[in-house]
Design an enzyme around this catalytic site. Sequence first.
Site, PDB file in Angstrom:
ATOM      1  N   ARG A  50       0.829  -1.217   0.000  1.00  0.00           N
ATOM      2  CA  ARG A  50       0.000   0.000   0.000  1.00  0.00           C
ATOM      3  C   ARG A  50       0.864   1.269   0.000  1.00  0.00           C
ATOM      4  NH1 ARG A  50      -2.265   0.171   4.943  1.00  0.00           N
ATOM      5  NH2 ARG A  50      -3.841  -1.418   4.633  1.00  0.00           N
ATOM      6  N   TYR A 103     -11.522  25.797  -6.658  1.00  0.00           N
ATOM      7  CA  TYR A 103     -12.138  24.704  -7.422  1.00  0.00           C
ATOM      8  C   TYR A 103     -13.374  24.219  -6.650  1.00  0.00           C
ATOM      9  CZ  TYR A 103     -12.094  19.961  -9.491  1.00  0.00           C
ATOM     10  OH  TYR A 103     -12.399  18.787 -10.112  1.00  0.00           O
ATOM     11  N   ASP A 176      -3.479  25.309  -4.252  1.00  0.00           N
ATOM     12  CA  ASP A 176      -3.812  24.431  -5.369  1.00  0.00           C
ATOM     13  C   ASP A 176      -3.092  25.010  -6.578  1.00  0.00           C
ATOM     14  OD1 ASP A 176      -4.924  23.195  -7.599  1.00  0.00           O
ATOM     15  OD2 ASP A 176      -6.929  23.071  -6.719  1.00  0.00           O
ATOM     16  N   LYS A 201      -4.227  16.493 -14.566  1.00  0.00           N
ATOM     17  CA  LYS A 201      -4.276  17.522 -15.608  1.00  0.00           C
ATOM     18  C   LYS A 201      -3.000  17.484 -16.464  1.00  0.00           C
ATOM     19  CE  LYS A 201      -8.229  18.381 -13.855  1.00  0.00           C
ATOM     20  NZ  LYS A 201      -8.549  19.387 -12.861  1.00  0.00           N
TER      21      LYS A 201
HETATM   22  C1  LIG Z   1      -9.335  19.114 -11.694  1.00  0.00           C
HETATM   23  C2  LIG Z   1      -8.884  19.959 -10.573  1.00  0.00           C
HETATM   24  C3  LIG Z   1      -8.694  19.413  -9.318  1.00  0.00           C
HETATM   25  C4  LIG Z   1      -9.063  17.987  -8.972  1.00  0.00           C
HETATM   26  O1  LIG Z   1      -8.375  17.046  -9.650  1.00  0.00           O
HETATM   27  P1  LIG Z   1      -8.912  15.537  -9.888  1.00  0.00           P
HETATM   28  O2  LIG Z   1      -7.667  14.819 -10.150  1.00  0.00           O
HETATM   29  O3  LIG Z   1      -9.856  15.623 -11.034  1.00  0.00           O
HETATM   30  O4  LIG Z   1      -9.596  15.114  -8.629  1.00  0.00           O
HETATM   31  C5  LIG Z   1      -8.229  20.229  -8.315  1.00  0.00           C
HETATM   32  N1  LIG Z   1      -7.978  21.525  -8.545  1.00  0.00           N
HETATM   33  C6  LIG Z   1      -8.163  22.093  -9.744  1.00  0.00           C
HETATM   34  C7  LIG Z   1      -7.862  23.537  -9.917  1.00  0.00           C
HETATM   35  C8  LIG Z   1      -8.634  21.335 -10.793  1.00  0.00           C
HETATM   36  O5  LIG Z   1      -8.862  21.897 -11.973  1.00  0.00           O
END
Ligand SMILES: *Cc1c(COP(=O)(O)O)cnc(C)c1O
Length: 388
Positions: A50, A103, A176, A201
């Site tokens: 894990r 987000y 973020d 992303k």
């Molecule tokens: C897509 C996104 C997330 C979340 O990512 P996932 O991998 O889809 O859970 C967090 N912050 C921002 C700014 C995003 O665009």
Amino acid sequence: MRPPTRLVHPPKPKGPGPQTVNPVIQKGSTVLLPDAAALYDDDAFVTYGRAGLGAHEALKVALCDLEQAASVELYPSGVAAIAGALLAVMQAGDELLMVDTAYKPTRRFCDRTLARFGVQTRYYDPTLPTEAIVGLMGPKTRALFMESPGSLSFEMQDVPALAAAARARGVLTLIDNTWGAGHLFKPLEHGVDVSLQSLTKYVGGHSDAFMGSAAARDPGVAARLQAGVVDLGWSVAAEDAYAMLRGLRTLDVRLRRHGESGLVVAEWLQAQDEVAAVLHPALPGAPGHELWKRDFSGACGLFALVLRPAPAEASAAFLDALKIFGLGFSWGGFESLAIDCDPQLKVRSLRREYGGGLVRLHIGLEDPADLIADLERALTAFRASAGS
Ligand SMILES: *Cc1c(COP(=O)(O)O)cnc(C)c1O
């Protein structure tokens, strides 16, 4: 070595066996240990799958280098990284200062789950001066959460100033940094405590895998993040860790192309009658441009445009006329995408008028001339629907 070179040649964990360019994808829950003493020697051995095996370790080492971090934790998605980091640093009775342009799922986690555990979230306007945001910090404020540029509407924050002011008051900072992808902006170098990103992303880059990361410099913060991952039992698949490491190799060249094409398209949109504004921090004269120029080494392909005031059907006509841009959430993959942002803006505490329908575009790796032709077709449909 410079950052693009380091992405191709990050430090690598050494292991036995033939040395291929990429790590082995080793799958396993059970790890066989050499003797009885090793069973409980967590310091010397990986004792259970894990915690991650070869590909995970290679990815973590490469991400540490990218983020200039002491440690990086992996999570099964970007949302899990945000939730996991907040759970790791907040406790009952604390207050969290959260940027209002966060987000949307970040907000949902705060309002629904953190609230249930006695953590109160206060939302702040990212366009307030630093002193005004610092003025919101009280004795219960444990952490300040930033996202710059903000989701959907691209407000920039003075991250170094906020990080320094928060540190002086003993308030932790988290950001973020999905837009900066750990490459265009380095939060830890600007004094932020925890740098979060959705690897789904740009790092993944192909719209086919989920993962998130949290990077930290301070050993105390790093230990809390790690304990959070262990306690919540999160683990990610070896194939996905491998896919993210593969994405890192081409991150620099892909981001350059996304960024350059994004600016070509943004500049074209700025000159169109149907477009009231383009919200893109790398565009000279756009809101937040000076902060972007000071702190970022480039731009990605994500920005928004504001259509001229028109009935909602006209925004829908714009989106429905697109043939190359897909209609879908997420971004950072090789393909161009568009969404209408207005339904998501309704959850914000501070309702700002952008002056028309807000549409977010992700500019992919296609030829920008084809994307402009697609947008031209969409603006014609918008004009016809708006009846002007
Ligand atoms: C897509 C996104 C997330 C979340 O990512 P996932 O991998 O889809 O859970 C967090 N912050 C921002 C700014 C995003 O665009």
